[in-house]
Design a protein around this motif. Structure first.
Motif, PDB file in Angstrom:
ATOM      1  N   PRO A 215       0.808  -1.231   0.000  1.00 26.62           N
ATOM      2  CA  PRO A 215       0.000   0.000   0.000  1.00 26.62           C
ATOM      3  C   PRO A 215       0.835   1.273   0.000  1.00 26.62           C
ATOM      4  N   VAL A 216       1.991   1.261   0.660  1.00 28.23           N
ATOM      5  CA  VAL A 216       2.818   2.468   0.708  1.00 28.23           C
ATOM      6  C   VAL A 216       3.377   2.783  -0.673  1.00 28.23           C
ATOM      7  N   SER A 217       3.828   1.760  -1.382  1.00 28.44           N
ATOM      8  CA  SER A 217       4.325   1.981  -2.746  1.00 28.44           C
ATOM      9  C   SER A 217       3.220   2.552  -3.628  1.00 28.44           C
ATOM     10  N   PHE A 218       2.003   2.070  -3.450  1.00 25.34           N
ATOM     11  CA  PHE A 218       0.880   2.556  -4.250  1.00 25.34           C
ATOM     12  C   PHE A 218       0.594   4.020  -3.953  1.00 25.34           C
ATOM     13  N   LEU A 344      12.316   4.870   0.933  1.00 24.42           N
ATOM     14  CA  LEU A 344      13.535   4.128   1.279  1.00 24.42           C
ATOM     15  C   LEU A 344      13.281   3.188   2.461  1.00 24.42           C
ATOM     16  N   VAL A 345      12.609   3.688   3.503  1.00 22.17           N
ATOM     17  CA  VAL A 345      12.321   2.842   4.665  1.00 22.17           C
ATOM     18  C   VAL A 345      11.403   1.688   4.259  1.00 22.17           C
ATOM     19  N   VAL A 374       0.457   0.559   8.936  1.00 22.95           N
ATOM     20  CA  VAL A 374       0.974   1.597   9.832  1.00 22.95           C
ATOM     21  C   VAL A 374       1.668   2.697   9.046  1.00 22.95           C
ATOM     22  N   VAL A 375       2.557   2.297   8.119  1.00 23.77           N
ATOM     23  CA  VAL A 375       3.292   3.294   7.335  1.00 23.77           C
ATOM     24  C   VAL A 375       2.349   4.068   6.434  1.00 23.77           C
ATOM     25  N   ALA A 376       1.344   3.404   5.867  1.00 16.88           N
ATOM     26  CA  ALA A 376       0.381   4.102   5.005  1.00 16.88           C
ATOM     27  C   ALA A 376      -0.394   5.149   5.789  1.00 16.88           C
ATOM     28  N   VAL A 377      -0.820   4.808   7.011  1.00 19.50           N
ATOM     29  CA  VAL A 377      -1.534   5.784   7.839  1.00 19.50           C
ATOM     30  C   VAL A 377      -0.632   6.961   8.202  1.00 19.50           C
ATOM     31  N   LEU A 378       0.629   6.677   8.541  1.00 19.86           N
ATOM     32  CA  LEU A 378       1.563   7.759   8.854  1.00 19.86           C
ATOM     33  C   LEU A 378       1.787   8.657   7.656  1.00 19.86           C
ATOM     34  N   LEU A 379       1.940   8.053   6.462  1.00 12.66           N
ATOM     35  CA  LEU A 379       2.159   8.850   5.255  1.00 12.66           C
ATOM     36  C   LEU A 379       0.951   9.722   4.950  1.00 12.66           C
ATOM     37  N   LEU A 380      -0.255   9.163   5.074  1.00 11.24           N
ATOM     38  CA  LEU A 380      -1.455   9.953   4.827  1.00 11.24           C
ATOM     39  C   LEU A 380      -1.605  11.080   5.845  1.00 11.24           C
ATOM     40  N   SER A 381      -1.251  10.813   7.104  1.00  8.48           N
ATOM     41  CA  SER A 381      -1.337  11.866   8.118  1.00  8.48           C
ATOM     42  C   SER A 381      -0.364  12.999   7.822  1.00  8.48           C
ATOM     43  N   ILE A 382       0.827  12.656   7.329  1.00  9.31           N
ATOM     44  CA  ILE A 382       1.794  13.698   6.967  1.00  9.31           C
ATOM     45  C   ILE A 382       1.272  14.527   5.804  1.00  9.31           C
ATOM     46  N   LEU A 383       0.692  13.853   4.799  1.00  4.42           N
ATOM     47  CA  LEU A 383       0.152  14.583   3.650  1.00  4.42           C
ATOM     48  C   LEU A 383      -0.990  15.501   4.072  1.00  4.42           C
ATOM     49  N   VAL A 384      -1.897  14.997   4.916  1.00  2.00           N
ATOM     50  CA  VAL A 384      -3.016  15.828   5.373  1.00  2.00           C
ATOM     51  C   VAL A 384      -2.512  17.002   6.190  1.00  2.00           C
TER      52      VAL A 384
END
Length: 446
Positions: A215-218, A344-345, A374-384
């Motif tokens: 999901p993170v790559s997507f 990268l992570v 977990v990483v997908a939620v963190l990435l979305l929170s950073i974007l928001v």
């Protein structure tokens, strides 16, 4: 080697290169016609959807429901006067739109519309639903997309004007920033598919789409493809508020139309790549494939790929009608400080889980699913957090603490709460001047 080890798939490209010359030419014409027709429909669809979002009607004059509006716009552009500015490098100025459009068409040559096993017949000849395929098909797409960016850069440089040059430089910076994140998002797919061939990547998603497994790559690819195609909210190379029109300011008539055609073709191409890499390509969605055995056979796979492309095009339109344009520093911060470190992570995590699977450990998918969520939620929170407006919590500054300098940081900034802009000397209005003159002359005007 343990009996449970997972072997990397070896692509089978023996189905390609067997078509007669007339069939290869027919497939090439089909790819060209498919892209042009999709662009014509996408332009009308974009204007209609944005109009519905803004409670307007949208195009409704040319053709039924305004479907011929984009064709009318193309005819209008073709009939406009074609100008070449006197200060331009005329050869590069004319070749730049061509250099931007041709790679956009070339990238679609390796997109599979169906399985590579001669399931369809064209005029009695069994063939694959793909023009060709390569062992490094995805790298071919990345290479052609990179060449297309040079058309924008050269257009800005050859125009001989300041604002087009700035737009071209911005496009070069976007290419460097977001293609790195895009390549890192592809690396996880390569590890799980065991191939860079587009047909082999689709075959590897027979049971699970990579959008669910990675999901993170997507998410990183979705953000990168918007930045790569210069679409809102990342359309900084053609920001009319700062650069008049950006790299295409000095272009008119067909050359301007070619730039617009290249932009929309790139949208279709990156949407097709997202479908192939993460959404199962030509495979039918799970509810359909579960009860219909023939959904992935015959001509039906072409329908599923087209539907996925149209849904991703709707995402482009949705973003344009919803989000405002980012500042350039926010745009570069998102690419270098968010997308690339997260990619990268995530790549290290995917490689670790893949190595565990190759060694026979069965909890690899569990770890990947949990960590991916977990990483997908963190990435979305950073974007928001980056996109939402910030509340100003700084204390109010009184006006007597010093004069406000709007250029203190090197660029125009608004005043803080409590600060006042310095008075701008203005010429008195004519009404005030007439009143002053009347007062001096007296009530009788003498």
């Amino acid at each position: 080697m343990t009996p449970h080890s997972v072997q990397l798939a070896a692509e089978d490209l023996s189905f390609f290169g067997l078509d007669p010359w007339w069939l290869v030419l027919l497939k090439a014409v089909f790819c060209f016609a498919f892209l042009v027709l999709t662009v014509l429909l996408a332009i009308v669809w974009e204007r209609k959807v944005v109009a519905w979002m803004q409670l307007r009607i949208g195009p409704n004059r040319h053709g039924p429901w305004g479907l011929l509006q984009s064709l009318a716009d193309g005819v209008k552009l073709a009939l406009k006067e074609d100008l070449v500015v006197s200060g331009a490098d005329k050869v590069v100025f004319i070749l730049a739109p061509v250099l931007s459009a041709i790679p956009a068409f070339m990238a679609f040559a390796v997109i599979p519309f169906g399985p590579a096993d001669h399931q369809i017949s064209i005029f009695g000849t069994r063939t694959t639903m793909q023009l060709t395929d390569l062992p490094v098909g995805i790298l071919f797409i990345l290479a052609t997309a990179s060449i297309g960016i040079y058309g924008i850069v050269l257009a800005g440089w050859a125009s001989g004007s300041t604002y087009p040059l700035l737009g071209g430089l911005r496009s070069a910076a976007q290419m460097v920033s977001y293609e790195i994140a895009m390549g890192l998002s592809f690396a996880g797919v390569f590890l799980y598919a065991g191939s860079m061939s587009t047909s082999a990547i689709v075959d590897a998603q027979q049971h699970t789409w990579f959008a669910c497994l990675l999901p993170v790559s997507f998410i990183v690819y979705l953000v990168s493809m918007v930045g790569e195609t210069n679409r809102a909210p990342f359309d900084l190379p053609e920001a009319e508020g700062e650069l008049v029109g950006g790299f295409n300011t000095e272009y008119s008539s067909l050359k301007f139309a070619i730039f617009m055609l290249a932009e929309y073709i790139n949208m279709v191409t990156v949407s097709a790549v997202a479908s192939v890499m993460f959404l199962g390509g030509w495979r039918a969605p799970w509810p359909i494939s579960a009860f219909w055995a023939g959904a992935n056979h015959g001509w039906w796979p072409m329908l599923w790929l087209i539907v996925k492309i149209q849904l991703l095009l709707f995402v482009f339109i949705w973003l344009r009608g919803t989000l405002p344009r980012l500042r350039y520093d926010q745009f570069m911060k998102l690419g270098w400080k968010v997308l690339i470190p997260v990619s990268l992570v995530w790549l290290v995590l995917v490689a670790t889980v893949r190595a565990l699977r190759n060694q026979g450990y069965n909890f690899g998918h569990v770890v990947l699913y949990v960590a991916g969520g977990v990483v997908a939620v963190l990435l979305l929170s950073i974007l928001v957090d980056m996109l939402r407006p910030k509340k100003d919590t700084s204390p109010a500054v009184s006006a007597d603490e010093g004069a406000f300098d709007p250029m203190a940081g090197g660029f125009p900034v608004p005043p803080l709460p409590g600060q006042q802009l310095p008075a701008v000397p203005r010429r008195p209005s004519r009404q005030e001047s007439n009143q002053t003159v009347s007062a001096l002359k007296g009530d009788d005007g003498a």
